[in-house]
Design an enzyme around this catalytic site. Structure first.
Site, mmCIF file in Angstrom:
data_model
loop_
_atom_site.group_PDB
_atom_site.id
_atom_site.type_symbol
_atom_site.label_atom_id
_atom_site.label_comp_id
_atom_site.label_asym_id
_atom_site.label_seq_id
_atom_site.Cartn_x
_atom_site.Cartn_y
_atom_site.Cartn_z
ATOM 1 N N THR A 1 1.015 -1.283 -0.333
ATOM 2 C CA THR A 1 -0.284 0.271 -0.077
ATOM 3 C C THR A 1 0.995 1.339 0.142
ATOM 4 O O THR A 1 1.546 1.508 -1.108
ATOM 5 C CB THR A 1 -1.073 -0.535 1.293
ATOM 6 O OG1 THR A 1 -0.420 -0.545 1.999
ATOM 7 C CG2 THR A 1 -1.984 -0.581 1.268
ATOM 8 N N THR B 1 -0.275 -2.902 11.406
ATOM 9 C CA THR B 1 -1.095 -3.013 8.973
ATOM 10 C C THR B 1 -0.498 -3.710 8.378
ATOM 11 O O THR B 1 0.530 -3.119 7.495
ATOM 12 C CB THR B 1 -1.292 -1.841 8.856
ATOM 13 O OG1 THR B 1 -2.355 -1.927 7.341
ATOM 14 C CG2 THR B 1 -0.123 -0.958 8.399
#
Length: 408
Positions: A158, A195
């Protein structure tokens, strides 16, 4: 004396599909504007699986499916991963979409649906555009070349600035065994886990139960010992596949090569953890905090995580400010056993605190040290034998910029 560590060598030539029987792929399907966003990892035979997942009470739909596979099946043959959309906080539709991703992947590969793991990462609270995902699953084709492994590692990213991978090869029962790993993670990184998505493959013969116990124990000292910004994601996942194709005798704690395997396994997890911490959003430096002399190992690790997670420590490191007061302050509010009069602190090799009091040091020398890409802080609590290490990164202007515009 030769130790297990002396026998371990990280392999620059191996990757996530180097262990026998693995293939991978990564493509752009349209969840992100241009970059690769759909990845697939496959074992040619069902592999024993271990997994650890987010401690956040709010769990994304893919977490629940993958956790069910790990706990109830104990085997996994494929993992489908998308980036760009977390499929979190999406209600019953999100659960249906994760189930559909699992079903479509199983049908494509001709395997049982309960052998497929699902992972998603990206924006929370947006429904998955399933027409795009379905087309992507139909299109993706796994391969066994280096390019296929690199495509996989890119498709799971990401806000990461770089791919993260590691591998070790070792001998078990005289046979070559490879342990390889790949991960993503850059922001929302906090113990426990991050994350982050991490995948470890091995061709070693080890049972689901033994592998799960090993992963749980190793996670506490690696993936649960990193922090970037104090947030714990809804999608954190670490999955380990062991397909047994190396042909070694089953690994258990009684196996003569058990220590060699477990040390290589821990080394791979530690490598990935440090890469995630170093690649924190906007980060310029990796921070390592080593705590010794604590009451217990558990307390030492908690103190280390508190120091490395302190925003004031992180900003001081970014600014190359030798402000040791922020370090000892974090030690004090860690909630662990602390005797202010026994604490010693080093920044790099330079002592700055002894028995809770300051030591004269050359500020310019320490400022120069803090300009390095990796900064080590050592805290000796002076009250016991406990030790622990945690990793994090500095906190920069760019972190605010990246997260202020994440959805746009």
């Amino acid at each position: 004396m030769v130790t297990v560590s002396d026998k371990l060598k990280r392999s620059a030539s191996h990757n996530i599909i180097s262990p026998k029987g693995y293939k991978a792929a990564g493509i752009h399907c349209g969840l992100k504007h241009k970059k690769k966003d759909l990845a697939l990892l496959v074992s040619e035979v069902p592999a024993n699986v271990a997994g650890v997942f987010t401690t956040n009470v709010i769990k994304a739909a893919p977490i629940l499916l993958s956790k069910d596979v790990v706990q109830n099946t104990g085997k996994m043959q494929a993992i489908i991963v998308n980036s760009g959309n977390a499929n979190a906080c999406t209600g019953s539709q999100g659960a249906d979409d994760a189930y559909t991703m699992q079903k479509l992947t199983a049908e494509k590969l001709g395997i049982a649906q309960d052998l497929v793991g699902i992972c998603s990462t990206g924006v929370i609270g947006e429904l998955m555009p399933m027409d795009i995902v379905k087309a992507g699953i139909e299109k993706i084709e796994v391969g066994s070349q280096l390019e296929d492994a690199l495509d996989f590692s890119q498709a799971i990213l990401t806000t990461d600035t770089a791919t993260k991978h590691t591998a070790y090869n070792l001998k078990i029962d005289g046979k070559e065994v490879i342990i390889a790993g790949v991960a993503k993670g850059s922001g929302m990184i906090k113990p426990n886990m991050a994350t982050m998505l991490a995948y470890i493959t091995t061709d070693a013969n080890i049972s689901h139960e033994t592998l799960q116990a090993l992963l749980a124990d190793t996670t506490e000292k690696t993936f649960n010992a990193i922090t970037v910004d104090g947030d714990t994601s809804t999608n954190d996942t670490v999955l380990v596949l062991a397909n047994g194709l190396a042909g070694n005798n089953e690994l258990t704690p009684n196996h003569p090569d058990w220590n060699v395997f477990t040390e290589a396994f821990k080394a791979a997890c530690e490598d990935l953890s440090k890469m995630i911490a170093k690649d924190g959003e906007g980060a310029t430096k990796l921070i390592e905090v080593n705590v010794t002399g604590a009451k217990t190992d558990v307390e030492a690790l908690q103190i280390a995580k508190t120091v490395v997670g302190s925003s004031l420590v992180k900003t001081a490191v970014f600014g190359c400010d030798a402000n040791w007061g922020r370090i000892i302050c974090a030690v004090g509010y860690s909630g662990m056993t602390v005797d202010p009069e026994t604490i010693k602190i080093h920044i790099g090799e330079i002592p700055v605190v002894e028995f809770g009091e300051p030591i004269l040091f050359l500020n310019d020398q320490l400022t120069e040290y803090l300009k390095e890409n990796e900064v080590k802080i050592a805290v000796d609590m002076g009250i016991g034998d406990g030790k622990g290490t945690a990793w994090g990164c500095d906190l920069t202007y760019d972190y605010v910029q990246i997260n202020a515009t994440y959805r746009s």
